[in-house]
Design an enzyme around this catalytic site. Sequence first.
Site, PDB file in Angstrom:
ATOM      1  N   ASN A  12       0.752  -1.078  -0.147  1.00 54.26           N
ATOM      2  CA  ASN A  12       0.083   0.080  -0.095  1.00 54.26           C
ATOM      3  C   ASN A  12       0.925   1.262  -0.034  1.00 54.26           C
ATOM      4  O   ASN A  12       0.589   2.301  -0.607  1.00 54.26           O
ATOM      5  CB  ASN A  12      -0.865   0.354   1.322  1.00 54.26           C
ATOM      6  CG  ASN A  12      -2.051  -0.960   1.002  1.00 54.26           C
ATOM      7  OD1 ASN A  12      -2.584  -0.876  -0.173  1.00 54.26           O
ATOM      8  ND2 ASN A  12      -2.769  -1.210   2.121  1.00 54.26           N
TER       9      ASN A  12
ATOM     10  N   ASP B 102      -5.843  -2.919  -3.135  1.00 55.98           N
ATOM     11  CA  ASP B 102      -7.203  -3.617  -3.447  1.00 55.98           C
ATOM     12  C   ASP B 102      -7.219  -4.537  -4.642  1.00 55.98           C
ATOM     13  O   ASP B 102      -7.613  -5.392  -4.501  1.00 55.98           O
ATOM     14  CB  ASP B 102      -8.360  -2.402  -3.934  1.00 55.98           C
ATOM     15  CG  ASP B 102      -8.703  -1.590  -2.472  1.00 55.98           C
ATOM     16  OD1 ASP B 102      -8.417  -1.810  -1.493  1.00 55.98           O
ATOM     17  OD2 ASP B 102      -9.400  -0.420  -2.845  1.00 55.98           O
TER      18      ASP B 102
ATOM     19  N   GLU C 218      -5.995  -8.147   5.106  1.00 48.87           N
ATOM     20  CA  GLU C 218      -5.269  -9.156   4.202  1.00 48.87           C
ATOM     21  C   GLU C 218      -5.276 -10.607   4.411  1.00 48.87           C
ATOM     22  O   GLU C 218      -4.585 -11.302   3.969  1.00 48.87           O
ATOM     23  CB  GLU C 218      -3.813  -8.448   3.886  1.00 48.87           C
ATOM     24  CG  GLU C 218      -3.003  -8.626   5.073  1.00 48.87           C
ATOM     25  CD  GLU C 218      -3.050  -7.545   6.075  1.00 48.87           C
ATOM     26  OE1 GLU C 218      -1.920  -7.191   6.737  1.00 48.87           O
ATOM     27  OE2 GLU C 218      -4.109  -6.862   6.240  1.00 48.87           O
TER      28      GLU C 218
END
Length: 299
Positions: free
Chosen positions: A185, A194, A220
């Site tokens: 991220n 995503d 996750e």
Amino acid sequence: MIEAEEKTRVTAVVQPVGGEVVLKKDDCLVVIYTKEPTLLGKRFVLETQPTRIGRGADNQIVLDGDSVSRRHAHLERRGEAWVVVDDGSTNGTYVNDEQIVREALLINGDRVKVGPTIFKFLGGADVEAQYHEEIYRMTIIDGLTQIHNKRYLFESLEREIVRARRHARELCLLMFDIDHFKKINDLHGHLAGDFVLKELANVVQQRIRRDEVFARYGGEEFSIVLPETSLTGAAALAESLRERIETHRFVFQGEDIPVTMSIGVAMLEEGERTASELVKRADERLFDAKRAGRNRVCS
């Protein structure tokens, strides 16, 4: 939590309002995935032409987030159809996980992604029934990955534990998560994160049998319920999944993203009666895999 939605508004006439046109239709967008909890399950009736989506307060649908442009996209009516048009947004508009070049015709059930928010387009006949069906679906399906969610996982696992005890059958559980997901991220952005979650779910889903339950546990972390499977068989499946993810190419907007995952495997033991007990032991094996260096299976 999904909040109760106000009654669908249906305009009886067509009239100009501030340069826009009010339509007597109940076609709508329903939020099925969002980082804003108050939006989950909200229905936006497409009663103005065009219906604009973006970060600015002048849009009909206002979304927060750095990945949402001030004027991101809009929906416009063309004959009996709706078209979604990207308004030159920085991060693009997606329909069914594909970035649109400029615009795309919407078909009932299509998923529209703007920033981190995913809508489902409902149109045509029986929109009200479709909406209520979608709200139910949201209680058991994760909106981003389109696999089962944590609630469904626990319900399924409780049933399988009862069945395993009754028929003296084996039952195993895999718990796994993406290694260094925060780094993904941070380096590539949350939209890339995503994408990795969805792509991993797609890759794993291809190896799941009909009687196995694959679910997003949260963030996750994922889980697979394996009825009538020995610890050796479950560990072998876990290793094949680990290898498949490590060798799969995750490419987002032309950029390769290295992805690996750590997996914990546990089998139902004598005396265990609840799903939470089995999940706890599988989670402990997952942490063992991480402590041992990640990208490995521990059972």
